[in-house]
Design an enzyme around this catalytic site. Sequence first.
Site, PDB file in Angstrom:
ATOM      1  N   LYS A 137       0.858  -1.183   0.000  1.00  0.00           N
ATOM      2  CA  LYS A 137       0.000   0.000   0.000  1.00  0.00           C
ATOM      3  C   LYS A 137       0.898   1.237   0.000  1.00  0.00           C
ATOM      4  CE  LYS A 137      -3.987   1.692   2.730  1.00  0.00           C
ATOM      5  NZ  LYS A 137      -4.808   1.367   3.929  1.00  0.00           N
ATOM      6  N   SER A 221      -9.575   1.205   2.910  1.00  0.00           N
ATOM      7  CA  SER A 221      -8.689   2.054   2.146  1.00  0.00           C
ATOM      8  C   SER A 221      -7.572   1.301   1.439  1.00  0.00           C
ATOM      9  CB  SER A 221      -8.079   3.130   3.058  1.00  0.00           C
ATOM     10  OG  SER A 221      -7.211   2.551   4.018  1.00  0.00           O
ATOM     11  N   SER A 245      -9.630  -1.170   7.149  1.00  0.00           N
ATOM     12  CA  SER A 245      -9.096  -0.902   5.808  1.00  0.00           C
ATOM     13  C   SER A 245      -8.354  -2.062   5.163  1.00  0.00           C
ATOM     14  CB  SER A 245      -8.167   0.323   5.842  1.00  0.00           C
ATOM     15  OG  SER A 245      -8.936   1.499   5.912  1.00  0.00           O
TER      16      SER A 245
END
EC number: 3.5.1.4
Lengths: 561, 561
Positions: A137, A221, A245
């Site tokens: 990420k 996310s 997330s």
Amino acid sequence: MAENNNSSTSWQQSAAQKRAAVHALIPDAWRISQVPATEERLNIAGDYIRQLLSIRETEITETEATDILAKTTSGAWTAREVALAFCHRAAIGHQLVACLHEIFFDAAMAEAERLDEYFAKHEKPIGPLHGLPVSLKDQFHVKGVETTMGYVGWIGTFQGKSDTAKEKVFESELVRELKELGAVLFCKTTLAQAVFTFEPLNNIWGYTYSPLNRRLLAGGSSSGEAALIAMRGSPLGIGTDYAGSIRVPASLNGLYGLRPSSGRLPYQGAANSNDGHSIMSSVLGPMSTSVGALRVMVQAILSQQPWLHDPLVVEMPWRAEDHISRRKLSFGILRQDTEVAPHPAISRAVNLVIAAIEAMGHEVVQWKPPLHAEMYQLKNEISACDGGHNIHGDLRLSGEPPVSRIPMTFGTEPKEPMNAMEIAALHIRKREYQKEYMEYWNSTAKVTSSGRPVDAFISPLIPFTGMRPGWNRFTVNSSVVNVLDYAACAFPVTVADKTVDVMDTGYKPRSERDAYNIAMYDAELYDGAPVGLQLVGRRLQEEKVLALTELVADGLAEMRC
Amino acid sequence: MAENNNSSTSWQQSAAQKRAAVHALIPDAWRISQVPATEERLNIAGDYIRQLLSIRETEITETEATDILAKTTSGAWTAREVALAFCHRAAIGHQLVACLHEIFFDAAMAEAERLDEYFAKHEKPIGPLHGLPVSLKDQFHVKGVETTMGYVGWIGTFQGKSDTAKEKVFESELVRELKELGAVLFCKTTLAQAVFTFEPLNNIWGYTYSPLNRRLLAGGSSSGEAALIAMRGSPLGIGTDYAGSIRVPASLNGLYGLRPSSGRLPYQGAANSNDGHSIMSSVLGPMSTSVGALRVMVQAILSQQPWLHDPLVVEMPWRAEDHISRRKLSFGILRQDTEVAPHPAISRAVNLVIAAIEAMGHEVVQWKPPLHAEMYQLKNEISACDGGHNIHGDLRLSGEPPVSRIPMTFGTEPKEPMNAMEIAALHIRKREYQKEYMEYWNSTAKVTSSGRPVDAFISPLIPFTGMRPGWNRFTVNSSVVNVLDYAACAFPVTVADKTVDVMDTGYKPRSERDAYNIAMYDAELYDGAPVGLQLVGRRLQEEKVLALTELVADGLAEMRC
């Protein structure tokens, strides 16, 4: 101090330049001439992407992470061949569903070659992750690569600041460890703006859609990780989870995702929103297609003794205890924790899990915990404790607008931040909720047949089957785990089936949120969408959570046979 | 809400009533008719107190805690006889040096009798602490007993609040566990106002003097524990440490005291100042006359699985590893970490420790850490983050004045508290300092003969030999450990000797603080005062810290033979 970088360029231009720069890093041979229209081809993860790859590339990229490691650590496959296959598939995947913030295939190939040379010379792998491609990420700093975390204003800076001498040089502790372990880092993935919303949207790449159904969103996310892994463009990725997330996008894309307790894995030196606001902590965790892959990653990171390099990590090596054999286990089952009724496929998933657990001779009990409503409220207050100063500050670097739910939570201007006493009161409330909840857990010893408290509980993460663009007032059920700081693992259970998952037309919504969730339902649209749940253990029980999730996954697989 | 309790009574009257009520709990037979004048009898801990006890009582009370447990858990001594002896000695001790906030001898005797009945019936102890008297700093709530924490305004309330239904009913988690383990709780001890200063002073009991030299103070904030244990009025006590509050008084009274890392032992449900201000955490730890006693207590508490009842405790049982045999150990030695030069006896203590370590065949290296000055500054900022609202609020309940350094830190009025962003910045600074420090520690692998980082470091806790009434602008060296959240143990090394510990008259003070410390020096006054140091391990290395402290203590004992 934070500075407006390049004030003569609009944020739209900066974002477009960034997209173009990333696209330019895709080799010509890997460019695809056109992306099929969504309606024509909803799912581009499987057959569609395979036709753009060689059979060998398909074989490699559809091999599960632990099986890849069996090949790369034994010398059966070279790191180079594996890395090349994943870079290729990730490049195509990104063109089909925007899921990459950064591409560094060249560095990955150089690293893979170095690993192969090491293996040739020493006849052994360099570490337990030798030759495993790993995606990250876009919160983790990798030498040679930018980190924008989805902020236009961070482009060309180090976390929004210029001339820090850290730009493209500084590395997060996790990255250092992954490299030591022999992982091949090759790309960084999209995330929701400010790492804050579940809706996968930022001003650089827009939405991240689900590759399994491009009319639905990947969730957030950690949206890019979920989309990329679902396309098999990465065998394993690292996401982060402040309120769900990792687990929500994993669940929406048919993946496993571990949310460890804070202090288990090293967040040191990663970018984040609201850094230093420590009432609740974002944690990092692995996402992949099997529990085994998550376990290998956690074990590997812990083998690096991260507590010697991250002051917030506790000295707790991997604990190889047997959590499952030779006794009857008890699982709490929570079907619903708000007034929002889950969509039919989610309730069916819970029933499937109960059946699987009981078929294995284990036990389920009703999970009737206190304080879920209070903890959702507390989480909202904690998230907003700085009045949005941090997020608005980063948005203002470029002038880009807040998206998704950020204006709802933080308005368009920073508000008055809380003071020290208000923050202390939040800490105390959180601790009191945690205490009451743990005593509830202890009290389940009275309802299990073994006389021991339940081993874990299982619950939905979201009450809806798929995330639809434009529908961002959805309810989520994941953040209670974050307030409690429990270890939890998302796992896939089934896929929605329009012929089976029929909404009860006589149901009377109990609130506006409940009605919204019902209105989101579209059996046709959701048909085939993955449905996952989470298995939750106590704080720092990552080993047990993984073992029990694997047990349940095996039980579900057994039932399908 | 906090309320002014009994506004018609002055705080002086309330305090006097409280003192009288505590005194009334001492049986007539244990009252002493007069306290000798200080100058006449500086040390009342040994021979003086013995003449007021039976030979048997002296034998029992001068037995070290693990030896007591050997007797009480085998049935050789009854819990009743042991409890009675300690209650008697504590009662006398308190009359000589005010060190008790609460007396509950009756409850202790009843509990001891219950334990004896259990033993008679089951022919085994009820738990690992069966029959061990344990004293508690007055932050721990015990059923049937008040907690004032030294605040006049807390008298008759629960933490300053009335009608909470918790008054004299609620128990701290530690207390519940100690009872489960078979400990006999019998008194709660004095502490410095607001648990905040090292100077042992509050408006209920005034100063707590050192029983070893009543012209000196016991140190703080766990002052009563140190004084009581030094008089052998308790074999083992529980103190708390936010910046050195266990280690400094332990050191000043010739005792051992463990400061565990936060999250190891259960603070749940204990009273505190600034509850919820979580940048640095106060921790609890044992104080006693041997390392063995500290170890038994930590092991016993951990056997209760406190992580199932305190959400801030990590799931980390006692780890029975061998930390000392079969290898050469390395110790960092820090002689001085500010411009304030330690008094001669402290420097001599460091030399003694070096000699002991080297005589055992282990190694010392110079400890040259970064950031000590910055961490002292940070600790001050963290402590004051609420502008004193909490402490002033509790003082105002009765109208009592702030004492010692509290007005210097917090003024006489609450100040503007910090906001969320300022607090986040403190969290980040702390983490960055911790990170830099741990990397320094890692880097010592380059200077040890083993090629491993040092096993621990040893340093002074204070640069002065004894704490003098009226001299409260002293420097302390203990709080760096708290910022780092390292495990540390205070241990006694020697006693000051006016014939040996001679101040260098040619020394030029390097600052006002340095000059102050020199001005404090009085070789005659300090003659015979205990001198201790601390041994510091990494975060959550309590087992190793205890093992290494015991090794050093054994080495020192060997040298004295």
